[in-house]
Design a protein around this motif. Structure first.
Motif, PDB file in Angstrom:
ATOM      1  N   ILE A  40     -17.136   3.602 -57.555  1.00  0.00           N
ATOM      2  CA  ILE A  40     -18.543   3.211 -57.729  1.00  0.00           C
ATOM      3  C   ILE A  40     -19.420   4.409 -58.076  1.00  0.00           C
ATOM      4  CG2 ILE A  40     -20.532   2.171 -56.588  1.00  0.00           C
ATOM      5  CD1 ILE A  40     -18.488   0.675 -54.796  1.00  0.00           C
ATOM      6  N   TYR A  94     -19.875   1.410 -50.824  1.00  0.00           N
ATOM      7  CA  TYR A  94     -21.098   1.556 -51.628  1.00  0.00           C
ATOM      8  C   TYR A  94     -22.032   2.575 -50.985  1.00  0.00           C
ATOM      9  CZ  TYR A  94     -25.478   0.446 -53.946  1.00  0.00           C
ATOM     10  OH  TYR A  94     -26.658   0.535 -54.643  1.00  0.00           O
ATOM     11  N   SER A 150     -20.776   5.904 -51.759  1.00  0.00           N
ATOM     12  CA  SER A 150     -20.984   6.214 -53.183  1.00  0.00           C
ATOM     13  C   SER A 150     -22.425   6.650 -53.447  1.00  0.00           C
ATOM     14  CB  SER A 150     -20.632   5.002 -54.047  1.00  0.00           C
ATOM     15  OG  SER A 150     -21.592   3.967 -53.900  1.00  0.00           O
ATOM     16  N   ALA A 195     -26.446  -2.862 -58.036  1.00  0.00           N
ATOM     17  CA  ALA A 195     -25.141  -2.237 -57.845  1.00  0.00           C
ATOM     18  C   ALA A 195     -24.519  -2.672 -56.514  1.00  0.00           C
ATOM     19  CB  ALA A 195     -25.276  -0.717 -57.895  1.00  0.00           C
ATOM     20  N   GLY A 196     -25.339  -2.797 -55.473  1.00  0.00           N
ATOM     21  CA  GLY A 196     -24.818  -3.266 -54.188  1.00  0.00           C
ATOM     22  C   GLY A 196     -24.304  -4.691 -54.263  1.00  0.00           C
ATOM     23  N   THR A 215     -21.054  -4.735 -56.108  1.00  0.00           N
ATOM     24  CA  THR A 215     -19.948  -4.273 -55.268  1.00  0.00           C
ATOM     25  C   THR A 215     -19.437  -5.406 -54.383  1.00  0.00           C
ATOM     26  OG1 THR A 215     -20.867  -2.030 -55.249  1.00  0.00           O
ATOM     27  CG2 THR A 215     -19.261  -2.580 -53.538  1.00  0.00           C
TER      28      THR A 215
END
Length: 403
Positions: free
Chosen positions: A33, A333, A336, A372-373, A376
């Motif tokens: 990620i 995440y 990351s 993005a979360g 994921t």
């Protein structure tokens, strides 16, 4: 509800018990990620900076005619009706746009300034009109510096014509409404009401101009055909098609279309690159999570069977590995983000000497992090479902057979 909370507590306890395996899965997720976040942030930062520079200067959207033409109402009606057109105002011959300006007070020297017409919606106004009435003028920074004038100052304008070997000046009083920033327009220019620039051309052609009290040997007639125009596209992608439409009308133009096309192509290519790299990385992350979670369920089949003997229903058994998959994805995440933060500082520092004030080589919006979360969690969904169904299929009798 109590059962769900109990399953969540058991899932967390089991992850802590297998902390080494859990840590490996978290690091693996972060290793996929974090580079994707950095790649997207670099793409977004570079493309956003370049496109912002183009959009910050309205002159990038301008279609500039080369030479003089005879343009009637049909041309302006057709151009104004096109969806690509953001702003259009007729302009007179270049030779008729000259005006001498000076401050009205004292004996300030005259400055030879070019006039350009303006109207509501002028992109140089950045959302507000450059002038509010016919007696006002907006000056470029170069013109304001030349005249030593600013907003509120009164100016005296002189338009000259030659007749029978005599120079006949006509005067007009103007008030400076605003100064256009130098970043938006470089030349020494006065932006005036279309009536004034039309009056200047008619006066030089020998017409009287009653609106300004200028005498002439011919009665006033409005201009039927204009020699030029100021034309701006609505957006960067509209410059090329609008310029093509103008050329189709027989008018040669100059634009920044090539520069715009190059930057838009770069943005598209970066998007394609990110999509390809992101798809491959996402597939790898899904595969790794799936393999790790399925292997974990296989190791824990006896424990799941015992939970079945204790009265946990199949739905709760399925929720056990699904909760673990979600927790591992969120932990990966979170790690990351820490890696991304360190990488972003390093990248920005590396490119800092090449950037201007306010520019960023790497940038993400808050909603990018939220997206993005969610992405994921979405990537963890296949492994969560697969392990959930596998856990739900565990029979309590398996525990009895191993006793």
């Amino acid at each position: 509800m109590r059962g769900a909370l109990l399953i969540l507590r058991l899932a967390i306890a089991d992850l802590r018990h297998d902390r080494l395996v859990s840590l490996c899965q978290i690091v693996m997720a972060a290793a996929v990620i974090a580079p994707l976040l950095l790649l997207f942030a670099l793409k977004h930062g570079v493309a956003t900076t370049l496109l912002a520079e183009l959009r910050a200067n309205p002159e990038t959207l301008r279609i500039r005619p080369v030479g003089s033409y005879r343009l009637g109402p049909d041309f302006f009606r057709d151009m104004a009706g096109r969806p690509e057109t953001g702003f259009l105002v007729p302009a007179t011959r270049a030779i008729a746009t000259q005006i001498y300006l000076s401050k009205a007070e004292g004996r300030a020297p005259l400055a030879d300034i070019q006039m350009l017409p303006t109207a509501p919606g002028d992109p140089l106004g950045q959302g507000s009109p450059l002038i509010a009435e016919r007696g006002q003028v907006a000056l470029s920074t170069a013109a304001a510096r030349q005249l030593d004038a600013g907003p509120g100052d009164r100016l005296r304008g002189i338009v000259e014509r030659s007749r029978d070997g005599r120079v006949e000046p006509a005067t007009v009083d103007l008030t400076v409404s605003r100064v256009v920033p130098e970043a938006l327009y470089l030349s020494s220019t006065a932006f005036v009401h279309p009536d004034l620039i039309e009056a200047a051309e008619r006066y030089r052609d020998g017409y009287e101009v009653p609106a300004f009290g200028w005498p002439g040997e011919r009665a006033w007639e409005p201009i039927a055909e204009y020699a030029s125009f100021r034309l701006y596209a609505r957006d960067l992608s509209d410059v090329a098609p609008l310029a093509e439409a103008v050329r189709a009308a027989g008018i040669e133009t100059r634009t920044d279309a090539d520069r715009i096309a190059g930057i838009l192509a770069l943005d598209r290519n970066l998007n394609a690159l990110f999509l390809i790299v992101g798809s491959v990385a996402a597939a790898g992350l899904v595969g790794a999570l799936l393999a790790g979670m399925v292997a974990g369920v296989e190791r824990k089949r006896r424990a799941l069977a015992v939970m079945g003997l204790l009265g946990f229903r199949r739905g709760l058994l399925a929720a056990f590995p699904m909760a673990q998959a979600g927790l591992l994805a969120l932990a990966g995440y979170g790690l990351s983000l820490a890696v991304y933060g360190a990488g972003a500082i390093a990248v920005q520092s590396y490119f800092a000497p090449l950037l201007q004030t306010g520019q960023a080589a790497i940038a993400l919006e808050p909603w990018h992090f939220a997206a993005a979360g969610l992405a994921t969690l979405a990537l963890a969904l296949p492994s969560a479902l697969a392990t959930g169904f596998r856990a739900a299929a565990t029979e309590p009798s398996e525990a009895l057979r191993e006793v």
